[in-house]
Design a protein around this motif. Structure first.
Motif, PDB file in Angstrom:
ATOM      1  N   PRO A 108       0.848  -1.269   0.760  1.00 19.77           N
ATOM      2  CA  PRO A 108       0.011   0.062  -0.162  1.00 19.77           C
ATOM      3  C   PRO A 108       0.575   1.327  -0.105  1.00 19.77           C
ATOM      4  CG  PRO A 108      -0.016  -0.776   2.111  1.00 19.77           C
ATOM      5  CD  PRO A 108       0.600  -2.163   1.630  1.00 19.77           C
ATOM      6  N   PHE A 109       2.011   1.203  -0.849  1.00 17.20           N
ATOM      7  CA  PHE A 109       2.560   3.099  -0.750  1.00 17.20           C
ATOM      8  C   PHE A 109       2.836   2.405  -2.247  1.00 17.20           C
ATOM      9  CE2 PHE A 109       4.195  -0.478   1.682  1.00 17.20           C
ATOM     10  CZ  PHE A 109       4.973  -1.010   1.658  1.00 17.20           C
ATOM     11  N   PRO A 110       3.636   4.019  -2.780  1.00 19.72           N
ATOM     12  CA  PRO A 110       4.210   3.864  -4.152  1.00 19.72           C
ATOM     13  C   PRO A 110       5.457   3.078  -4.665  1.00 19.72           C
ATOM     14  CG  PRO A 110       4.588   6.408  -2.772  1.00 19.72           C
ATOM     15  CD  PRO A 110       4.227   5.200  -1.418  1.00 19.72           C
ATOM     16  N   ASP A 111       5.656   2.582  -5.839  1.00 21.50           N
ATOM     17  CA  ASP A 111       6.794   1.853  -6.145  1.00 21.50           C
ATOM     18  C   ASP A 111       8.493   2.813  -6.573  1.00 21.50           C
ATOM     19  OD1 ASP A 111       6.993   0.110  -9.283  1.00 21.50           O
ATOM     20  OD2 ASP A 111       8.063   1.414  -9.241  1.00 21.50           O
ATOM     21  N   HIS A 112       8.564   3.285  -6.405  1.00 18.49           N
ATOM     22  CA  HIS A 112       9.739   3.835  -6.434  1.00 18.49           C
ATOM     23  C   HIS A 112      10.755   4.148  -5.157  1.00 18.49           C
ATOM     24  CE1 HIS A 112      13.710   4.283  -9.403  1.00 18.49           C
ATOM     25  NE2 HIS A 112      13.340   5.018  -8.341  1.00 18.49           N
ATOM     26  N   PRO A 113      11.648   3.859  -5.042  1.00 15.41           N
ATOM     27  CA  PRO A 113      12.419   2.498  -5.284  1.00 15.41           C
ATOM     28  C   PRO A 113      10.902   0.952  -4.479  1.00 15.41           C
ATOM     29  CG  PRO A 113      13.439   3.517  -3.594  1.00 15.41           C
ATOM     30  CD  PRO A 113      12.073   4.622  -3.872  1.00 15.41           C
ATOM     31  N   SER A 114      12.158   0.012  -4.843  1.00  8.40           N
ATOM     32  CA  SER A 114      11.454  -1.388  -4.129  1.00  8.40           C
ATOM     33  C   SER A 114      12.236  -1.230  -3.141  1.00  8.40           C
ATOM     34  CB  SER A 114      11.994  -2.842  -5.103  1.00  8.40           C
ATOM     35  OG  SER A 114      11.867  -3.418  -3.968  1.00  8.40           O
ATOM     36  N   GLY A 115      11.075  -1.226  -2.169  1.00  3.86           N
ATOM     37  CA  GLY A 115      11.106  -1.258  -0.466  1.00  3.86           C
ATOM     38  C   GLY A 115      12.153  -2.710   0.050  1.00  3.86           C
ATOM     39  N   HIS A 116      11.663  -3.687  -0.819  1.00  8.71           N
ATOM     40  CA  HIS A 116      12.788  -5.123  -0.889  1.00  8.71           C
ATOM     41  C   HIS A 116      13.912  -4.834  -1.206  1.00  8.71           C
ATOM     42  CE1 HIS A 116      12.800  -9.208   0.358  1.00  8.71           C
ATOM     43  NE2 HIS A 116      11.534  -9.345   0.452  1.00  8.71           N
ATOM     44  N   ALA A 117      13.605  -4.110  -2.460  1.00  8.88           N
ATOM     45  CA  ALA A 117      15.387  -4.851  -2.805  1.00  8.88           C
ATOM     46  C   ALA A 117      16.151  -3.199  -1.864  1.00  8.88           C
ATOM     47  CB  ALA A 117      15.494  -4.071  -4.196  1.00  8.88           C
ATOM     48  N   CYS A 118      15.418  -2.232  -1.387  1.00 10.18           N
ATOM     49  CA  CYS A 118      16.598  -2.014  -0.502  1.00 10.18           C
ATOM     50  C   CYS A 118      17.113  -1.862   1.268  1.00 10.18           C
ATOM     51  CB  CYS A 118      15.814  -0.788  -0.062  1.00 10.18           C
ATOM     52  SG  CYS A 118      15.528   0.788  -1.448  1.00 10.18           S
ATOM     53  N   ALA A 119      16.207  -2.834   1.159  1.00  9.24           N
ATOM     54  CA  ALA A 119      16.334  -3.968   2.445  1.00  9.24           C
ATOM     55  C   ALA A 119      17.293  -5.060   2.019  1.00  9.24           C
ATOM     56  CB  ALA A 119      14.834  -3.749   3.297  1.00  9.24           C
ATOM     57  N   THR A 120      16.632  -5.809   1.696  1.00 10.14           N
ATOM     58  CA  THR A 120      17.553  -6.731   0.617  1.00 10.14           C
ATOM     59  C   THR A 120      18.989  -6.601   1.011  1.00 10.14           C
ATOM     60  OG1 THR A 120      15.520  -8.147   0.261  1.00 10.14           O
ATOM     61  CG2 THR A 120      17.818  -9.056  -0.081  1.00 10.14           C
ATOM     62  N   ALA A 121      19.360  -5.899  -0.518  1.00 14.98           N
ATOM     63  CA  ALA A 121      20.527  -5.193  -0.928  1.00 14.98           C
ATOM     64  C   ALA A 121      21.535  -4.709   0.020  1.00 14.98           C
ATOM     65  CB  ALA A 121      20.998  -4.387  -1.734  1.00 14.98           C
ATOM     66  N   ALA A 122      20.747  -4.032   1.521  1.00 16.12           N
ATOM     67  CA  ALA A 122      21.557  -3.628   2.362  1.00 16.12           C
ATOM     68  C   ALA A 122      22.037  -4.348   2.817  1.00 16.12           C
ATOM     69  CB  ALA A 122      20.282  -2.549   3.199  1.00 16.12           C
ATOM     70  N   ARG A 123      21.030  -5.218   3.655  1.00 20.94           N
ATOM     71  CA  ARG A 123      21.261  -6.266   4.345  1.00 20.94           C
ATOM     72  C   ARG A 123      22.434  -7.826   4.063  1.00 20.94           C
ATOM     73  NH1 ARG A 123      18.991  -8.669   8.778  1.00 20.94           N
ATOM     74  NH2 ARG A 123      17.204  -7.060   8.076  1.00 20.94           N
ATOM     75  N   MET A 124      22.686  -8.058   2.915  1.00 20.93           N
ATOM     76  CA  MET A 124      22.991  -8.654   1.906  1.00 20.93           C
ATOM     77  C   MET A 124      24.518  -7.832   1.845  1.00 20.93           C
ATOM     78  SD  MET A 124      22.393 -11.290   1.449  1.00 20.93           S
ATOM     79  CE  MET A 124      20.522 -11.639   1.498  1.00 20.93           C
ATOM     80  N   ALA A 125      24.410  -6.611   1.379  1.00 18.60           N
ATOM     81  CA  ALA A 125      26.014  -6.073   1.532  1.00 18.60           C
ATOM     82  C   ALA A 125      26.551  -5.319   2.168  1.00 18.60           C
ATOM     83  CB  ALA A 125      25.892  -4.325   0.375  1.00 18.60           C
ATOM     84  N   THR A 126      25.933  -5.502   3.612  1.00 21.24           N
ATOM     85  CA  THR A 126      26.439  -5.984   5.305  1.00 21.24           C
ATOM     86  C   THR A 126      27.179  -7.203   5.438  1.00 21.24           C
ATOM     87  OG1 THR A 126      25.162  -3.981   6.188  1.00 21.24           O
ATOM     88  CG2 THR A 126      25.854  -5.485   7.936  1.00 21.24           C
ATOM     89  N   TYR A 127      26.255  -8.535   5.474  1.00 20.21           N
ATOM     90  CA  TYR A 127      26.432  -9.530   5.230  1.00 20.21           C
ATOM     91  C   TYR A 127      28.286  -9.378   4.870  1.00 20.21           C
ATOM     92  CZ  TYR A 127      22.271 -11.197   6.664  1.00 20.21           C
ATOM     93  OH  TYR A 127      20.956 -10.932   7.622  1.00 20.21           O
ATOM     94  N   ARG A 128      28.089  -9.171   3.575  1.00 20.78           N
ATOM     95  CA  ARG A 128      29.663  -9.103   2.600  1.00 20.78           C
ATOM     96  C   ARG A 128      30.148  -8.216   3.474  1.00 20.78           C
ATOM     97  NH1 ARG A 128      26.805  -8.802  -1.588  1.00 20.78           N
ATOM     98  NH2 ARG A 128      27.256  -6.199  -2.120  1.00 20.78           N
ATOM     99  N   THR A 129      30.301  -7.549   3.401  1.00 25.01           N
ATOM    100  CA  THR A 129      31.547  -6.568   4.057  1.00 25.01           C
ATOM    101  C   THR A 129      31.481  -7.450   5.797  1.00 25.01           C
ATOM    102  OG1 THR A 129      30.399  -3.814   2.922  1.00 25.01           O
ATOM    103  CG2 THR A 129      32.388  -4.339   5.781  1.00 25.01           C
ATOM    104  N   TYR A 130      30.569  -7.977   6.576  1.00 16.61           N
ATOM    105  CA  TYR A 130      31.540  -8.630   7.803  1.00 16.61           C
ATOM    106  C   TYR A 130      32.385  -9.810   7.344  1.00 16.61           C
ATOM    107  CZ  TYR A 130      30.796  -9.973  11.700  1.00 16.61           C
ATOM    108  OH  TYR A 130      31.121 -10.987  13.469  1.00 16.61           O
ATOM    109  N   PHE A 131      31.603 -10.486   6.914  1.00 15.60           N
ATOM    110  CA  PHE A 131      32.685 -11.714   6.399  1.00 15.60           C
ATOM    111  C   PHE A 131      33.803 -11.453   5.589  1.00 15.60           C
ATOM    112  CE2 PHE A 131      28.311 -13.117   7.510  1.00 15.60           C
ATOM    113  CZ  PHE A 131      28.704 -13.979   8.635  1.00 15.60           C
ATOM    114  N   GLY A 132      33.580 -10.652   4.701  1.00 11.50           N
ATOM    115  CA  GLY A 132      34.970  -9.838   4.091  1.00 11.50           C
ATOM    116  C   GLY A 132      34.690 -10.539   2.222  1.00 11.50           C
ATOM    117  N   LYS A 133      33.864 -11.198   2.144  1.00 10.22           N
ATOM    118  CA  LYS A 133      34.053 -11.765   1.046  1.00 10.22           C
ATOM    119  C   LYS A 133      32.231 -12.111   0.403  1.00 10.22           C
ATOM    120  CE  LYS A 133      33.681 -16.466   3.141  1.00 10.22           C
ATOM    121  NZ  LYS A 133      34.422 -17.407   3.278  1.00 10.22           N
ATOM    122  N   ASP A 134      32.377 -12.367  -0.775  1.00 15.78           N
ATOM    123  CA  ASP A 134      30.594 -12.775  -1.103  1.00 15.78           C
ATOM    124  C   ASP A 134      30.057 -13.962  -1.427  1.00 15.78           C
ATOM    125  OD1 ASP A 134      28.781 -11.379  -2.892  1.00 15.78           O
ATOM    126  OD2 ASP A 134      28.661 -12.475  -4.443  1.00 15.78           O
TER     127      ASP A 134
END
Length: 419
Positions: A327-353
């Motif tokens: 129930p809110f606007p399209d741009h940008p995708s909230g799920h993409a925002c949050a998932t990308a932030a989380r996965m980028a944090t994991y990548r930084t934390y562990f030092g690898k993708d």
């Protein structure tokens, strides 16, 4: 990448189970990781019982994880930058008692209607800890970090009554079927935990409605995102439902990573706080961006395409997406925002993708497997298109926003102070 494990591919609300193996206790640490235990308890309180909506949950998890991290970091010698506070500690305090107290106090503050249930859970946790000075001082320390967190979030704008602007012109957002609801606008007005200005991460915005790029995204989602699509594969349908799971599969993945990577209690507390606070601030920035662009959803765009002024698009008044549109606007995708932030944090934390992980969804009835954090981001971007609820550009711009917030937070906070 995936294995079907049974169950109907219909329900959209699920419960999660833990994954991975329990790490062996390290010297001086509890046999079971209390940070993982209380993260599960937080999920029960926030989602299973409390029913907080996905765009509300980020703040609650961040508060719990932040208070727990400060408690564990203090007891283990302040090896990393504190989030809010580093109470004096001898190192002899009970980590179990401190974690339980910090998490319980925050949850009881955020979810007062669950006071009795949470108190019973907390009392059971303390009953398993030997009485004595370590328990007493652990409780006191957890009380301090929780109180600091609770005070820091007072009057943070999260309970505001902001509303989305509803438009009528091509490209302007309006409520969507079937509920025609509008919710979540106050997220944009919530004071961030760590970033200074949500608008600093402003996206490039949606494509102009009359552009060829917009028409490309439009025609893609019109075909593959329809409820009765003949171009979407069975695996794409499963992925769309799996990623739409309102139980947010990242919780399961977060705990699994702590277990399979055999993190200590301090390492787990730091990982959870980094990830949860980054996601909370990303949501705030993402919703601020949604408000700035206020772009219409695919279901609105496709049904009204004959009035959009773009000769490359054709309307279909009966078009319906596979998934229910949020129930809110399209741009940008909230799920993409949050998932990308989380996965980028994991990548930084562990030092690898490249770290393998998986998660089970009762909504799709399947477990999906991934080889890397970037693979998960790529799939969620696709899944929101396959589900018919986000134009591809909204996903790609959401990814950039989330990764930028993660880069700022991991570059400025939670840094090592000593070995």
């Amino acid at each position: 990448m995936r294995r079907r494990v049974g169950g109907a591919v219909a329900a959209l609300v699920i419960g999660l189970t833990g994954a991975g193996v329990t790490p062996a206790a390290r010297a001086g640490e509890p046999a079971a990781n209390p940070v993982i235990i209380w993260d599960r308890n937080a999920q029960t309180a926030i989602w299973d019982v409390g029913g907080q909506l996905p765009w509300e949950q980020g703040r609650s998890f961040a508060m719990v994880s932040g208070a727990v991290y400060d408690a564990v970091n203090a007891i283990t010698g302040k090896r990393y930058q504190p989030l809010l506070t580093a109470p004096p500690a001898t190192g002899r305090e009970s980590i179990d008692a401190a974690v339980a107290t910090a998490a319980y106090r925050v949850l009881a503050s955020v979810l007062p209607a669950q006071a009795d249930r949470l108190r019973d859970q907390y009392d059971q946790a303390l009953a398993a800890i030997p009485d004595g000075q370590a328990e007493t001082t652990g409780i006191a320390l957890g009380d301090r970090t929780a109180a600091t967190m609770i005070a820091s979030r007072a009057n943070d704008g999260s309970s505001g009554d902001a509303e989305w602007v509803i438009g009528t012109e091509p490209g302007e957002w309006r409520p969507t079927p079937p509920a025609y609801a509008a919710d979540g606008a106050s997220v944009a007005d919530t004071r961030p935990f760590l970033i200074t200005d949500p608008a600093r991460y402003r996206s490039d915005g949606p494509y102009p409605v009359v552009s060829a790029a917009y028409a490309g995204d439009f025609n893609e989602i019109k075909s593959v995102g329809a409820v009765d699509s003949t171009t979407r594969t069975a695996d794409q349908t499963e992925a769309a439902i799996w990623w739409h799971d309102r139980n947010v599969t990242e919780w399961q993945i977060k705990r699994q990573l702590a277990e399979t990577q055999r993190l200590s209690v301090l390492q787990t507390a730091r990982l959870f706080a980094m990830a949860d606070i980054t996601v909370a601030d990303t949501q705030i920035s993402c919703f601020d961006d949604k408000r700035a662009w206020s772009f219409w959803r695919p279901v609105t765009a496709i049904r009204a395409a004959d009035t959009d002024g773009n000769p490359r698009t054709t309307g279909d008044p009966a078009w319906t997406p596979l998934l229910i549109t949020p129930p809110f606007p399209d741009h940008p995708s909230g799920h993409a925002c949050a998932t990308a932030a989380r996965m980028a944090t994991y990548r930084t934390y562990f030092g690898k993708d490249r770290i393998a992980y998986s998660a089970y969804s009762e909504a799709s009835g399947t477990t999906r497997y991934f080889r890397s954090f970037s693979q998960g981001v790529e799939e969620v971007n696709n899944a929101r298109v396959w589900g018919g609820i986000h134009f591809r550009n909204a996903d790609l711009q959401g990814q950039k926003l989330g990764e930028a917030v993660s880069a700022y937070i991991t570059g400025h906070y939670f840094r090592k102070l000593r070995s």
